[in-house]
Design a protein around this motif. Structure first.
Motif, short mmCIF file in Angstrom:
data_model
loop_
_atom_site.label_atom_id
_atom_site.label_comp_id
_atom_site.label_asym_id
_atom_site.label_seq_id
_atom_site.Cartn_x
_atom_site.Cartn_y
_atom_site.Cartn_z
N SER A 86 -0.67 -5.42 3.54
CA SER A 86 -1.55 -5.10 2.41
C SER A 86 -2.09 -6.36 1.74
CB SER A 86 -0.78 -4.32 1.34
OG SER A 86 -0.12 -3.22 1.89
N ASP A 104 -6.34 -3.53 -1.20
CA ASP A 104 -5.45 -2.42 -1.51
C ASP A 104 -5.14 -2.36 -3.01
OD1 ASP A 104 -4.66 -1.51 1.34
OD2 ASP A 104 -4.39 -3.69 1.38
N ARG A 157 0.83 -1.21 0.00
CA ARG A 157 0.00 0.00 0.00
C ARG A 157 0.86 1.26 0.00
NH1 ARG A 157 -5.61 0.87 -0.56
NH2 ARG A 157 -5.38 3.04 -1.13
N ASP A 192 0.75 3.66 -3.23
CA ASP A 192 0.22 5.03 -3.06
C ASP A 192 1.22 6.04 -3.63
OD1 ASP A 192 -2.13 4.16 -1.88
OD2 ASP A 192 -1.59 4.77 0.16
#
Ligand code: G3H
Ligand code: 13P
Ligand code: NA
Ligand code: ZN
Length: 328
Positions: A137, A187, A6, A10
């Motif tokens: 995740s 995720d 994650r 991101d």
């Protein structure tokens, strides 16, 4: 440092790049990936399949990845479990120290029989509840990986559906993807767009009728905040096929996913790109060539060094093409 999927994806979404996720089974693959990351200043996703755990043993694999984190402290590393077949498998990987797991509920626990939507939601949601409680995740999968050209899942003995898949399973439905993500809170989501595992993806260079980059755009439009994952993303380098076949190999004509198509996918929300076969081909080509040209050599370090260099160069090329380079 070890980070979660994650965290990495991101950052990748924010900066519009993709990250290759390389499968790892042995020391040479691990070294090749890390040397490439070090040279290009790239963050890394290394993933271990059930086959990798069977080959190397879970403790060896775990320490191999942790050794990489120790030797290259400046490189962010995601330690990911590839294609978990049940929440229990994911739980064991979390206990082993993985920072990310894939719960592949698109197939039943045998890893071969396509599962229905309700089953997929159930096992994936359970895996997410457990993983998120541990800061780990989860990647889910919706749709069945398989060639739009042949309807075959690809891999004979590894991960993948058995028999011929029908066309509707081979392309993830955008609306269903939105429901799935809302219900499971994954995720990242692996989607089916016409790729398959292994070297035998396409009998001709793929075009839009057998590899649907368009479908990636449709899914991304519907769930723009979900990190998309492309499995079966080896490009099957023709030069490595030629090298293998020039030195005693017999691999029939076959094509993979062109790097430019993956780059197009990255423009539309693909953040994790799974690659295993390309490193296998490079390694085999390099070893075959070295042994053919040096028939009196018998020190494995000599030919395994060639294997590392060949795999490293494939990794460097992917880090550069996907925009991963410079992001560590
Ligand atoms: O998902 C498939 C990967 O290429 C791993 O393959 O199951 O032979 O280790 P494997
Ligand atoms: P390739 O077989 O195309 O390398 O794909 C690997 C993969 O998807 C692992 O999960
Ligand atoms: Na995966
Ligand atoms: Zn896969």
């Amino acid at each position: 440092a070890l980070i979660s999927l994650r965290q990495l994806l991101d950052h990748a979404a924010e900066h519009a790049y993709g990250v290759p996720a390389f499968n790892v089974n042995n020391l040479e693959q691990m070294r090749a990936i890390m040397e490439a990351a070090d040279r290009t200043d790239s963050p890394v996703i290394v993933q271990a399949s059930a086959g990798a755990r069977k080959y190397a043993g879970a403790p060896f694999l775990r320490h191999l990845i942790q050794a990489a984190v120790e030797e290259f402290p400046h490189i962010p590393v995601v330690m990911h479990q590839d294609h978990g077949t049940s929440p229990g498998v994911c739980q064991r990987s979390i206990q082993l120290g993985f920072s990310s797991v894939m719960m592949d509920g698109s197939l039943k626990e045998d890893g071969k029989t396509p599962a229905d939507y309700a089953y997929n939601v159930d096992v994936t949601r359970r895996a997410v509840e457990m993983a998120h409680a541990c800061g780990v995740s989860v990647e889910g999968e919706l749709g069945c990986l398989g060639s739009l050209e042949t309807g075959q899942a690809g891999e004979e003995d590894g991960v993948g559906a058995e028999g011929t898949l029908d066309h509707s399973q081979l392309l993830t439905d955008p609306e269903e993807a939105a429901q799935f993500v809302a219900a499971t809170q994954v995720d990242a989501l692996a989607i089916a767009i016409g790729t398959s595992h292994g070297a035998y993806k396409f009998t001709r260079p793929p075009t839009g009728d057998i590899l649907s980059i368009q479908r990636i755009k449709e899914i991304h439009d519907r769930i723009p905040d979900t990190h998309l994952v492309m499995h079966g993303s080896s490009s099957v380098p023709q030069e490595w096929l030629e090298t293998i076949n020039a030195h005693g190999g017999e691999i029939p004509e076959t094509y993979g996913v062109p790097v430019e198509e993956i780059v197009e996918g990255i423009k539309h929300g693909v953040r994790k790109v799974n690659i295993d076969t390309d490193l296998r081909l490079a390694s085999t080509g390099a070893v075959r060539r070295f042994l053919a040209e040096n028939p009196s050599e018998f020190d494995p370090r000599k030919f395994l060094k060639e294997s590392v260099t060949a795999m490293r160069d494939v990794c460097i090329a992917r880090f550069e093409a996907f925009g991963t380079a410079g992001q560590a």
